[in-house]
Design a protein around this motif. Structure first.
Motif, mmCIF file in Angstrom:
data_model
loop_
_atom_site.group_PDB
_atom_site.id
_atom_site.type_symbol
_atom_site.label_atom_id
_atom_site.label_comp_id
_atom_site.label_asym_id
_atom_site.label_seq_id
_atom_site.Cartn_x
_atom_site.Cartn_y
_atom_site.Cartn_z
ATOM 1 N N PRO A 103 81.128 42.719 44.257
ATOM 2 C CA PRO A 103 80.506 42.136 42.940
ATOM 3 C C PRO A 103 79.501 43.203 42.274
ATOM 4 C CG PRO A 103 80.896 40.421 44.371
ATOM 5 C CD PRO A 103 80.991 41.604 45.344
ATOM 6 N N PRO A 104 78.294 43.464 43.324
ATOM 7 C CA PRO A 104 77.536 44.539 42.334
ATOM 8 C C PRO A 104 78.176 45.911 42.231
ATOM 9 C CG PRO A 104 76.959 44.000 44.573
ATOM 10 C CD PRO A 104 77.843 43.144 44.294
ATOM 11 N N ALA A 105 78.775 46.528 43.059
ATOM 12 C CA ALA A 105 79.508 47.866 43.018
ATOM 13 C C ALA A 105 80.413 47.773 41.791
ATOM 14 C CB ALA A 105 80.190 48.382 44.150
ATOM 15 N N LEU A 106 81.114 46.767 41.604
ATOM 16 C CA LEU A 106 82.528 47.025 40.575
ATOM 17 C C LEU A 106 81.870 46.558 39.418
ATOM 18 C CD1 LEU A 106 85.051 45.278 42.624
ATOM 19 C CD2 LEU A 106 85.117 47.401 41.517
ATOM 20 N N ILE A 208 93.721 39.177 31.318
ATOM 21 C CA ILE A 208 93.367 39.579 32.796
ATOM 22 C C ILE A 208 92.071 39.693 32.923
ATOM 23 C CG2 ILE A 208 93.852 41.511 34.597
ATOM 24 C CD1 ILE A 208 96.170 42.371 33.160
ATOM 25 N N ASN A 209 91.668 38.864 33.985
ATOM 26 C CA ASN A 209 90.230 38.995 34.427
ATOM 27 C C ASN A 209 89.985 40.095 35.092
ATOM 28 O OD1 ASN A 209 87.679 38.609 35.755
ATOM 29 N ND2 ASN A 209 87.803 36.621 36.058
ATOM 30 N N THR A 210 89.803 41.455 34.487
ATOM 31 C CA THR A 210 89.624 42.589 35.202
ATOM 32 C C THR A 210 88.613 42.626 36.263
ATOM 33 O OG1 THR A 210 88.132 43.271 33.750
ATOM 34 C CG2 THR A 210 90.192 43.843 33.161
ATOM 35 N N PHE A 211 87.486 41.876 36.442
ATOM 36 C CA PHE A 211 86.626 41.869 37.413
ATOM 37 C C PHE A 211 87.245 41.243 38.725
ATOM 38 C CE2 PHE A 211 83.112 40.148 39.887
ATOM 39 C CZ PHE A 211 82.341 41.176 40.143
ATOM 40 N N THR A 212 87.827 40.232 38.652
ATOM 41 C CA THR A 212 88.519 39.620 39.729
ATOM 42 C C THR A 212 89.430 40.310 40.289
ATOM 43 O OG1 THR A 212 87.829 37.305 38.477
ATOM 44 C CG2 THR A 212 89.350 37.295 40.376
ATOM 45 N N THR A 213 90.284 41.011 39.182
ATOM 46 C CA THR A 213 91.189 41.755 39.849
ATOM 47 C C THR A 213 91.081 42.962 40.475
ATOM 48 O OG1 THR A 213 92.392 41.270 37.546
ATOM 49 C CG2 THR A 213 93.398 43.257 38.846
ATOM 50 N N LYS A 214 90.062 43.483 40.174
ATOM 51 C CA LYS A 214 89.491 44.860 41.087
ATOM 52 C C LYS A 214 88.799 44.261 42.462
ATOM 53 C CE LYS A 214 86.899 46.388 37.489
ATOM 54 N NZ LYS A 214 85.873 47.283 36.854
ATOM 55 N N LEU A 215 88.173 43.091 42.180
ATOM 56 C CA LEU A 215 87.490 42.765 43.462
ATOM 57 C C LEU A 215 88.490 42.192 44.417
ATOM 58 C CD1 LEU A 215 84.922 42.082 44.948
ATOM 59 C CD2 LEU A 215 85.055 39.562 44.085
ATOM 60 N N ILE A 216 89.588 41.678 43.958
ATOM 61 C CA ILE A 216 90.970 41.397 44.783
ATOM 62 C C ILE A 216 91.375 42.444 45.488
ATOM 63 C CG2 ILE A 216 92.983 40.363 45.348
ATOM 64 C CD1 ILE A 216 92.026 38.236 43.058
ATOM 65 N N SER A 217 91.487 43.441 44.640
ATOM 66 C CA SER A 217 92.190 44.784 45.227
ATOM 67 C C SER A 217 91.142 45.491 46.180
ATOM 68 C CB SER A 217 92.373 45.922 44.054
ATOM 69 O OG SER A 217 92.778 46.955 44.567
#
Lengths: 326, 287
Positions: A103-106, A208-217
């Motif tokens: 979360p902080p990094a993304l 698309i919730n881009t933040f959640t998407t990136k976090l999941i990946s």
């Protein structure tokens, strides 16, 4: 769902057969060890491919997460915990740390994300080298037990003391990783990853919730990086801070870029071919990295999709020419 | 008190090096928007070129320093033309990956030529003396005052000369600069020349005090990157203040808290600050 043409299926079938029969024709134990290592790296690079190739976020902390898995398995199995428990536990710890640092990094993007993750990786590396009580400091941890034998009723047990058994163990995990990555990439999930990579504001605009998407990946990638690290620890039998160093991340990056980003075949090709190539070029010494550095720059400029991408381009060109003729 | 002053003195010395290296990097990143992650490796190569001329060829310290500046300047120009210019239109991350390729090339080239072990450049001014209870050496003072002189000269060049102002023009508005007849490619080459040349100066100043090794580029490169990102891309005061600040913090942290973990400070600060403000302390636009 994209169906592959017949000759591609035949090629994959042939590669699988060649992989299954590999212990029969591998030239010597040393080369066998290199092959086993490269399959472990293939798992790590497939994971890196998910976050960099498919989601477009250059996480340069990959070796740090590989290191969490390696140290996790090393510490847990030395404390007497079964490998089969320690491996998923270590991979989960790696994923969990990803969930905390993600979360902080993304919140940062592009080069900023790359440098933040790299900074995190360097911290992990420094801590691994100095926290002597837990990590053994610069010497690392030795004498990690081999994977615990799997008991099979009536027959005995599968043990992992010889190379063929270790090889098949790693191969099973690689195929499992490939299967899961395939399922992810060709699911609606995988499409959202690519949407975020291709155009983040647009992906955001279509809901698309881009933040959640990136976090999941990021978390999935770190789980598999940890898995690869755990396998590495149990098979090599020793870990040192170099398994978490940014140089290893750069090696993974070379495998990924030269093999081919954003394809499932690319990471496996890169992670398999390049360590073997490096061994064959051993006489060149430091010239090897010079060579691979030049190759990395040339590839990113002229073939950003790497070897597999270049082959596909060629394939498409041939197909287009055939169609034009008929 | 003596320990404190000594740490402050050392901190200023390290800070001088960080400030110059970060200054070169911020020029390139602010003006050309190129994440030149290999900047620390240019610094490292600068140290080795000085070593080559001083120790191997027996030239004096100052001529060697001048040669190192020119050699590195041209290495920078070549790097910009070969590695970064073809990637101008690509996503930034490709340039970043190319930079990693470039740094691997620089590091292994130095390893091939000089070997992986550390080398020592003969100290031209080994004389030490005590002042207010602090042990100083002439070379260490040279690092500090040389850095100040370099910063002043660079400032005058950027503000008072026509060539210098073209650099600033491109930084402010690339298209506008082009419309006014500024050759952007030439400005890029010039900026890389200055950036790499100043890195060579920083390395040559400090090389007689510490051992130079092929691996030294990576850590200082990352720290310079952090200073630039936190101080604001293209911000010269940001790079200078950030450089001295980091030098002092590290020196005091290393002296009073833990020497082994002093490198963690820079990297930890980066993560903390970015998690609060994702565009950096003074950042306006995202890169």
């Amino acid at each position: 769902m994209i169906t592959k043409p017949l000759h591609t299926k035949l090629l994959y079938g042939f590669i699988l057969l060649a992989a299954l029969l590999l212990p029969l024709y591998v030239p010597d134990p040393y080369m066998f060890q290199v092959v086993i290592m490269s399959l472990i790296f293939a798992i790590a690079v497939l994971a890196m491919n998910l976050i960099i190739g498919f989601t477009g976020q250059a996480s340069l902390a990959h070796a740090a997460f590989f290191g969490f898995g390696a140290y996790g398995v090393a510490i847990m199995t030395k404390a007497g915990i079964s490998f089969w428990l320690a491996l998923p536990a270590a991979a989960s710890i790696s994923a969990l740390i990803g969930l905390i640092i993600g979360p902080p990094a993304l919140r940062t993007r592009g080069s900023y994300f790359a440098i933040v993750t790299l900074a995190f990786g360097v911290i992990v590396w420094i801590v691994a080298g100095n926290w002597v009580q837990v990590t053994g400091g610069h010497n690392g941890i030795f004498g990690i037990p081999r994977p615990t034998p799997i008991p099979i009723p009536f027959i005995g047990a599968i043990e992992f003391f010889d190379q063929p058994a270790q090889y098949y163990l790693v191969l099973v995990f690689l195929l499992l990783t490939l299967f899961i990555m395939h399922r992810i990439v060709y699911s609606i999930f995988g499409l959202t990853f690519m949407a975020v990579r291709n155009n983040e504001p647009l992906a955001d605009a279509v809901g698309i919730n881009t933040f959640t998407t990136k976090l999941i990946s990021f978390v999935i990638a770190n789980f598999f990086a940890g898995l690869a690290g755990g396998l590495y620890a149990a098979i090599i039998g020793a870990v040192s801070p170099s398994v978490a160093a940014h140089l290893l991340t750069f090696n993974f990056l070379i495998f990924l870029i030269l093999g081919g980003m954003a394809s499932l075949a690319g990471p496996v090709v890169g992670a398999f071919a390049i360590p073997i190539l490096m061994e064959l070029l051993q006489d060149l010494g430091h010239f090897r990295m010079l060579f691979f550095g030049v190759l990395l720059v040339a590839t990113i400029i002229y073939f950003p999709r790497g070897f597999v991408g270049a082959v596909r381009q060629l394939n498409d060109k041939i197909a287009a020419r055939r169609q034009a003729k008929s | 008190m003596e320990l404190f002053l000594q740490q402050v003195f050392n901190g200023i010395m390290f800070g001088s090096t960080y400030a110059i290296v970060a200054l070169g990097l911020t020029l390139v990143m602010g003006i050309l928007h190129i994440p030149n992650f290999a900047h620390g490796h240019l610094y490292m190569l600068g140290g080795y070129i000085t070593y080559l001329f001083v120790a191997t060829l027996g030239l004096g310290y100052w001529p060697s320093l001048l040669i190192a500046i020119v050699v590195l300047g041209f290495v920078g120009i070549i790097m910009e033309a070969v590695v970064y210019r073809p990637l101008n239109e690509q996503p930034h991350i490709n340039a970043f990956i190319a930079a990693i390729g470039a740094l691997l090339v620089l590091e292994s080239a130095v390893e091939v030529i000089w070997g992986p072990q550390g080398m020592r450049v003969p100290n031209p001014y080994p004389h030490t003396f005590e002042f207010l209870g602090i042990i100083m050496s002439v070379q260490r003072l040279l690092v500090i005052f040389g850095a100040i002189l370099l910063i002043v000269l660079l400032h005058l060049f950027l503000k008072k000369t026509l060539t210098g102002t073209t650099i600033e023009a491109v930084a402010q508005n690339r298209e506008g600069a082009m419309l006014n007849g500024i050759n952007v490619n030439r400005v890029s080459s010039l900026t890389f020349f200055i950036s790499s040349g100043t890195a060579a100066v920083a390395a040559s100043f400090i090389a007689p005090i510490f051992v130079i090794s092929p691996a030294m580029g990576a850590i200082i490169g990352m720290k310079a990157f952090i200073i630039v990102l936190l101080g604001g891309m293209g911000s010269i005061p940001g790079a200078i203040i950030g450089g001295y600040f980091l030098g002092l913090i590290e020196s005091l942290g290393g002296g009073y808290v833990s020497a082994a973990y002093k490198d963690v400070i820079a990297f930890g600060a980066l993560i903390v600050i970015f998690s609060i403000k994702p565009t950096g302390l003074f950042g306006k636009k995202e890169g």
